[in-house]
Design a protein around this motif. Structure first.
Motif, mmCIF file in Angstrom:
data_model
loop_
_atom_site.group_PDB
_atom_site.id
_atom_site.type_symbol
_atom_site.label_atom_id
_atom_site.label_comp_id
_atom_site.label_asym_id
_atom_site.label_seq_id
_atom_site.Cartn_x
_atom_site.Cartn_y
_atom_site.Cartn_z
ATOM 1 N N ASP A 1 -14.239 28.244 16.605
ATOM 2 C CA ASP A 1 -13.190 28.347 17.612
ATOM 3 C C ASP A 1 -13.150 27.073 18.466
ATOM 4 N N THR A 2 -11.937 26.510 18.622
ATOM 5 C CA THR A 2 -11.821 25.261 19.379
ATOM 6 C C THR A 2 -11.352 25.503 20.812
ATOM 7 N N ALA A 3 -11.376 26.771 21.254
ATOM 8 C CA ALA A 3 -11.029 27.066 22.653
ATOM 9 C C ALA A 3 -12.053 26.393 23.566
ATOM 10 N N PRO A 4 -11.589 25.820 24.702
ATOM 11 C CA PRO A 4 -12.507 25.058 25.564
ATOM 12 C C PRO A 4 -13.756 25.840 25.972
ATOM 13 N N GLU A 5 -13.620 27.168 26.184
ATOM 14 C CA GLU A 5 -14.794 27.916 26.644
ATOM 15 C C GLU A 5 -15.872 27.992 25.553
ATOM 16 N N VAL A 6 -15.460 27.976 24.291
ATOM 17 C CA VAL A 6 -16.447 27.982 23.202
ATOM 18 C C VAL A 6 -17.003 26.569 23.003
ATOM 19 N N VAL A 7 -16.103 25.585 22.962
ATOM 20 C CA VAL A 7 -16.520 24.192 22.734
ATOM 21 C C VAL A 7 -17.436 23.716 23.857
ATOM 22 N N GLY A 8 -17.083 24.073 25.102
ATOM 23 C CA GLY A 8 -17.852 23.603 26.254
ATOM 24 C C GLY A 8 -19.266 24.153 26.295
ATOM 25 N N THR A 9 -19.453 25.373 25.806
ATOM 26 C CA THR A 9 -20.779 25.984 25.925
ATOM 27 C C THR A 9 -21.585 25.885 24.646
ATOM 28 N N ARG A 10 -20.905 25.899 23.485
ATOM 29 C CA ARG A 10 -21.659 25.971 22.232
ATOM 30 C C ARG A 10 -21.425 24.779 21.312
ATOM 31 N N GLY A 11 -20.379 24.015 21.574
ATOM 32 C CA GLY A 11 -20.077 22.884 20.700
ATOM 33 C C GLY A 11 -19.100 23.295 19.603
ATOM 34 N N VAL A 12 -19.048 22.486 18.588
ATOM 35 C CA VAL A 12 -18.145 22.731 17.456
ATOM 36 C C VAL A 12 -18.986 22.720 16.190
ATOM 37 N N ALA B 1 -20.409 33.709 18.901
ATOM 38 C CA ALA B 1 -20.871 34.772 19.797
ATOM 39 C C ALA B 1 -22.286 34.520 20.303
ATOM 40 N N SER B 2 -22.834 33.337 20.011
ATOM 41 C CA SER B 2 -24.234 33.093 20.376
ATOM 42 C C SER B 2 -24.390 32.934 21.885
ATOM 43 N N GLU B 3 -25.593 33.181 22.329
ATOM 44 C CA GLU B 3 -25.943 32.977 23.734
ATOM 45 C C GLU B 3 -25.958 31.466 23.999
ATOM 46 N N PRO B 4 -25.128 30.977 24.952
ATOM 47 C CA PRO B 4 -25.022 29.522 25.125
ATOM 48 C C PRO B 4 -26.344 28.829 25.447
ATOM 49 N N ARG B 5 -27.296 29.578 26.025
ATOM 50 C CA ARG B 5 -28.544 28.899 26.390
ATOM 51 C C ARG B 5 -29.566 28.884 25.245
ATOM 52 N N LEU C 1 -28.363 28.099 14.741
ATOM 53 C CA LEU C 1 -27.938 27.766 13.377
ATOM 54 C C LEU C 1 -28.727 28.577 12.346
ATOM 55 N N LEU C 2 -29.985 28.755 12.623
ATOM 56 C CA LEU C 2 -30.820 29.525 11.704
ATOM 57 C C LEU C 2 -30.389 30.995 11.678
ATOM 58 N N ARG C 3 -30.070 31.524 12.866
ATOM 59 C CA ARG C 3 -29.605 32.919 12.935
ATOM 60 C C ARG C 3 -28.273 33.070 12.214
ATOM 61 N N ALA C 4 -27.389 32.060 12.412
ATOM 62 C CA ALA C 4 -26.077 32.109 11.762
ATOM 63 C C ALA C 4 -26.252 32.085 10.241
ATOM 64 N N LEU C 5 -27.207 31.295 9.784
ATOM 65 C CA LEU C 5 -27.468 31.208 8.348
ATOM 66 C C LEU C 5 -27.998 32.544 7.818
#
Lengths: 352, 170
Positions: free
Chosen positions: A122-133, A164-168, A175-179
């Motif tokens: 998701d490229t919405a600023p709230e996702v990009v700002g906290t989690r990246g791309v 949906a990951s926790e930003p912190r 990445l490992l959890r996503a995998l």
């Protein structure tokens, strides 16, 4: 994942902190006082360059306009020519401190089904700002359309988990959890079709957060970094070819035997195994520099194009680069061309 | 470029829906790009090129939809605009049914919206293939009413008007 993998993850995280500390320390001490006459000269020379630049720009604009006018006149007279040169500008995402342009292209080759999948978070600023791309490419395998479905569910599960990951949470653990989520999704699909072991997918993901690159990969889809003129392969192919190369190095096999081995391209690690045999990831985040280009691709691309041709294609706008890579592969007209996918990320800092 | 919900990027001036999300289970041969974002010389003619340019330049408001209720693209909608909306398998078509091999590549049929009369009609195509309206073959321009069903190849499309008695773009 095994406990040793988790231990390795925490090690990487330690490296991340160290690397961040290094960068912060290095950024200071760049400013200083300059003698006033030097400043004057610098200023005047800057104006000089500015003037030269402005004139050059005007000339360039005029030239482009006249050729366009000529081109449109020609088009009116002749039958229409497909505008292969017109590529829309890449999708651009603002990220803290810069921007990321994203391009993607895909073709089926001569296969009956498209089994490659890809996607970008998701490229919405709230996702990009906290989690990246994050961008993902997956190359599915398995008959009865299961391969295509496997790569699709893997990409989807990966992206959803990331978004949906926790930003912190440490990025390496995200990445490992996503995998793992992607692997679960593939196993679930396999179980529904009662085909566990017969369906799988590769997956490579590249994430840009805080101006640095993080990545993770299973299988033989690749991630390249083009920096300056140099193309670097960041991922490791989890194919039997690597095992064969080790045997050649050990003197057990001759290079010819290895090159002709029927299982050369078989994967030794992929999603769809109870637990992927091998997962490769970055040891430390790679700080990105302006102009850096990243390429995620399936083996339909890197199996056909050598490093020099990949590097050449990447020296342009992200979308144009992705299109050029796919076009270059198809131009080879291989009789059994595999599915091919290219996702290109172009990083730039605020100035440009 | 636009991002679709599955995280693909595409040019909305060329594809009104994401071309990477289309499931195409057709053997396309070794050299044809399945979803490459460059123009395909086959099936391009002057008319189609002009149409594309017009779309890129101005707002071309939607006047109705065709919704696929049976066939490989089941569930997908196709926007209709003022004038001729050509139906075919080629990506140059306004209503592109890329997944149905039994649809003609080029102008299997067309749906026309006349913005003076505010009326929709279905028009048969230029080739040999028939288009059916509510089960009957169409031999000439025929008025379309809400929820009429068109059949092209193995695809069935339900017609949903937006412009008409209750709404007009002024």
């Amino acid at each position: 994942m095994t406990s040793s993998a988790v231990a390795r993850v925490s090690l990487w995280w330690g490296d991340t902190l160290a690397a961040v500390a290094d960068t912060v320390g290095g950024a200071e001490g760049a400013s200083g006082e300059l003698p006033p006459e030097f400043v004057d000269r610098l200023l005047s020379s800057e104006f000089f360059y500015f003037a030269v630049g402005a004139i050059a720009a005007l000339v360039a604009v005029a030239a482009v306009r006249s050729t366009r006018r000529a081109a449109s006149r020609r088009r009116a007279a002749e039958p229409p020519v497909p505008e292969t040169a017109v590529v829309p500008r890449s999708y651009r995402v603002r990220i803290p401190g810069g921007s990321l342009s994203i391009g993607n292209a895909q073709a089926q080759g001569s296969r009956r089904e498209q089994q490659d999948s890809f996607g970008c978070s998701d490229t919405a600023p709230e996702v990009v700002g906290t989690r990246g791309v994050v961008a993902v490419v997956a190359d599915g395998m398995g008959g009865l359309e299961l391969g295509g479905e496997a790569s699709k569910v893997a990409v989807r599960a990966f992206l959803r988990t990331f978004e949906a990951s926790e930003p912190r949470e440490a990025l390496s653990s995200t990445l490992l959890r996503a995998l793992e989520a992607a692997n679960e999704a593939v196993l679930e699909l396999a179980d529904e079709a009662d085909a566990r072991g017969a369906v799988g997918t590769t997956l490579v993901a590249a994430c840009v957060r805080d101006g640095a690159l993080h990545w993770i990969g299973v299988g033989d889809s690749r991630l390249y970094l083009l920096r300056g003129g140099e193309l670097r392969l960041l991922t490791v192919d989890h194919s039997y070819a690597r095992t064969l190369e080790r045997r050649v190095a050990a003197g057990v096999l001759t290079p010819e035997q290895a090159a002709q081995h029927p299982d050369r391209n078989a994967l030794i690690s992929y999603l769809g195994q109870d637990r992927p045999a091998e997962v490769s990831t970055n040891a430390a985040p790679e700080p990105l520099r302006p102009g850096d280009r990243l390429l995620l691709c399936s083996d339909g691309v890197h199996g056909v194009l050598g490093a020099d041709r990949i590097a050449e294609a990447l020296r342009q706008d992200a979308q144009a680069a992705a299109n050029a890579l796919v076009a270059a592969v198809l131009a080879e007209r291989r009789p059994r061309q595999d599915n091919l996918t290219a996702v290109v990320l172009a990083y730039d800092t605020e100035r440009s | 470029m636009k991002r679709c919900e599955n995280g693909h990027f595409y040019d909305p001036a060329r594809n009104h829906a994401c071309p990477f999300c289309t499931v195409v289970n057709v053997d396309l041969g070794a050299t044809r790009p399945a979803a490459l974002d460059t123009d395909d010389p086959i099936g391009l003619d002057e008319q189609a090129t002009v149409g594309l340019v017009q779309k890129q330049k101005g707002i071309d408001p939607v006047v109705g939809w065709l919704v696929c209720v049976a066939g490989p693209d089941r569930g997908r909608d196709h926007r209709l605009r003022v004038g001729f909306n050509y139906i075919g398998r080629s990506r140059e078509m306004d209503v592109c049914l890329a997944g149905d091999e039994t649809v003609s590549r080029h102008r299997h049929a067309a749906v026309v919206f006349d913005d003076r009369k505010h009326e929709f009609r279905v028009v048969p195509g230029e080739g040999r293939d028939l288009v059916y309206l509510n089960g009957e073959a169409v031999y000439g321009p025929t008025v379309l009413n809400a929820y009429d069903q068109l059949e092209v190849g193995q695809t069935r499309l339900n017609f949903v008007p937006f412009c008409g008695e209750r709404f007009r773009w002024e």
